[in-house]
Scaffold this motif. Sequence first.
Motif, PDB file in Angstrom:
ATOM      1  N   GLY A  41       0.828  -1.194   0.000  1.00  0.00           N
ATOM      2  CA  GLY A  41       0.000   0.000   0.000  1.00  0.00           C
ATOM      3  C   GLY A  41       0.860   1.239   0.000  1.00  0.00           C
ATOM      4  N   ARG A  42       0.512   2.179   0.843  1.00  0.00           N
ATOM      5  CA  ARG A  42       1.208   3.470   0.836  1.00  0.00           C
ATOM      6  C   ARG A  42       2.448   3.492   1.721  1.00  0.00           C
ATOM      7  NH1 ARG A  42      -4.496   5.135   0.771  1.00  0.00           N
ATOM      8  NH2 ARG A  42      -4.850   5.933  -1.325  1.00  0.00           N
ATOM      9  N   CYS A  43       2.767   2.421   2.397  1.00  0.00           N
ATOM     10  CA  CYS A  43       3.911   2.436   3.311  1.00  0.00           C
ATOM     11  C   CYS A  43       5.164   1.788   2.722  1.00  0.00           C
ATOM     12  CB  CYS A  43       3.543   1.774   4.634  1.00  0.00           C
ATOM     13  SG  CYS A  43       3.011   0.074   4.469  1.00  0.00           S
ATOM     14  N   HIS A  44       5.180   1.512   1.411  1.00  0.00           N
ATOM     15  CA  HIS A  44       6.376   0.942   0.801  1.00  0.00           C
ATOM     16  C   HIS A  44       7.465   1.997   0.676  1.00  0.00           C
ATOM     17  CE1 HIS A  44       4.362   2.772  -2.618  1.00  0.00           C
ATOM     18  NE2 HIS A  44       5.494   2.685  -3.297  1.00  0.00           N
ATOM     19  N   SER A  45       8.693   1.572   0.465  1.00  0.00           N
ATOM     20  CA  SER A  45       9.830   2.466   0.423  1.00  0.00           C
ATOM     21  C   SER A  45       9.947   3.118  -0.956  1.00  0.00           C
ATOM     22  CB  SER A  45      11.106   1.679   0.727  1.00  0.00           C
ATOM     23  OG  SER A  45      12.235   2.512   0.615  1.00  0.00           O
ATOM     24  N   THR A  46      10.016   4.437  -0.972  1.00  0.00           N
ATOM     25  CA  THR A  46      10.120   5.167  -2.226  1.00  0.00           C
ATOM     26  C   THR A  46      10.599   6.586  -1.961  1.00  0.00           C
ATOM     27  OG1 THR A  46       8.886   5.868  -4.193  1.00  0.00           O
ATOM     28  CG2 THR A  46       7.692   5.876  -2.149  1.00  0.00           C
ATOM     29  N   THR A  47      11.000   7.263  -3.005  1.00  0.00           N
ATOM     30  CA  THR A  47      11.324   8.679  -2.880  1.00  0.00           C
ATOM     31  C   THR A  47      10.034   9.488  -2.797  1.00  0.00           C
ATOM     32  OG1 THR A  47      11.318   9.078  -5.260  1.00  0.00           O
ATOM     33  CG2 THR A  47      13.416   8.382  -4.270  1.00  0.00           C
ATOM     34  N   ARG A  48      10.130  10.720  -2.394  1.00  0.00           N
ATOM     35  CA  ARG A  48       8.940  11.558  -2.290  1.00  0.00           C
ATOM     36  C   ARG A  48       8.302  11.776  -3.662  1.00  0.00           C
ATOM     37  NH1 ARG A  48       9.321  17.306   0.542  1.00  0.00           N
ATOM     38  NH2 ARG A  48      10.621  17.686  -1.263  1.00  0.00           N
ATOM     39  N   LEU A  49       9.124  11.953  -4.688  1.00  0.00           N
ATOM     40  CA  LEU A  49       8.579  12.149  -6.026  1.00  0.00           C
ATOM     41  C   LEU A  49       7.868  10.887  -6.527  1.00  0.00           C
ATOM     42  CD1 LEU A  49       8.182  13.935  -8.477  1.00  0.00           C
ATOM     43  CD2 LEU A  49      10.431  13.212  -9.288  1.00  0.00           C
ATOM     44  N   ALA A  50       8.488   9.727  -6.325  1.00  0.00           N
ATOM     45  CA  ALA A  50       7.849   8.478  -6.745  1.00  0.00           C
ATOM     46  C   ALA A  50       6.568   8.230  -5.952  1.00  0.00           C
ATOM     47  CB  ALA A  50       8.807   7.310  -6.575  1.00  0.00           C
TER      48      ALA A  50
END
Length: 105
Positions: A41-50
């Motif tokens: 969901g929304r808690c995966h690891s990513t950059t702010r832009l991604a």
Amino acid sequence: MHPNKITLGVANAVPKQQPAPYDIPYRSLVPKNVTNLLVAGRCHSTTRLAQSSTRVTVTAMALGEAAAVAATLALQGGTSPQSLAGADIRKKLRTQNAGPVQDLG
């Protein structure tokens, strides 16, 4: 009440564009320091832009499906989700018509 002004310098600083379709790497669902845990969901690891494009509901649902497939494969294989290869998860997702899934090699 929200202030009656425009906030500059955050999301507004990035030009708006529609990204080309892309896959999200399995490693973004696997925490580095915790075994037998997957995030989705929304808690995966990513950059702010991604995160600005991956936080939408449909993508969150797809991440949940990928995490469920990974958990099932780990359970069936008697291993942890951290030891699974992303290619194996993509292969299983393809058999379930959970695409489009690109072959990232």
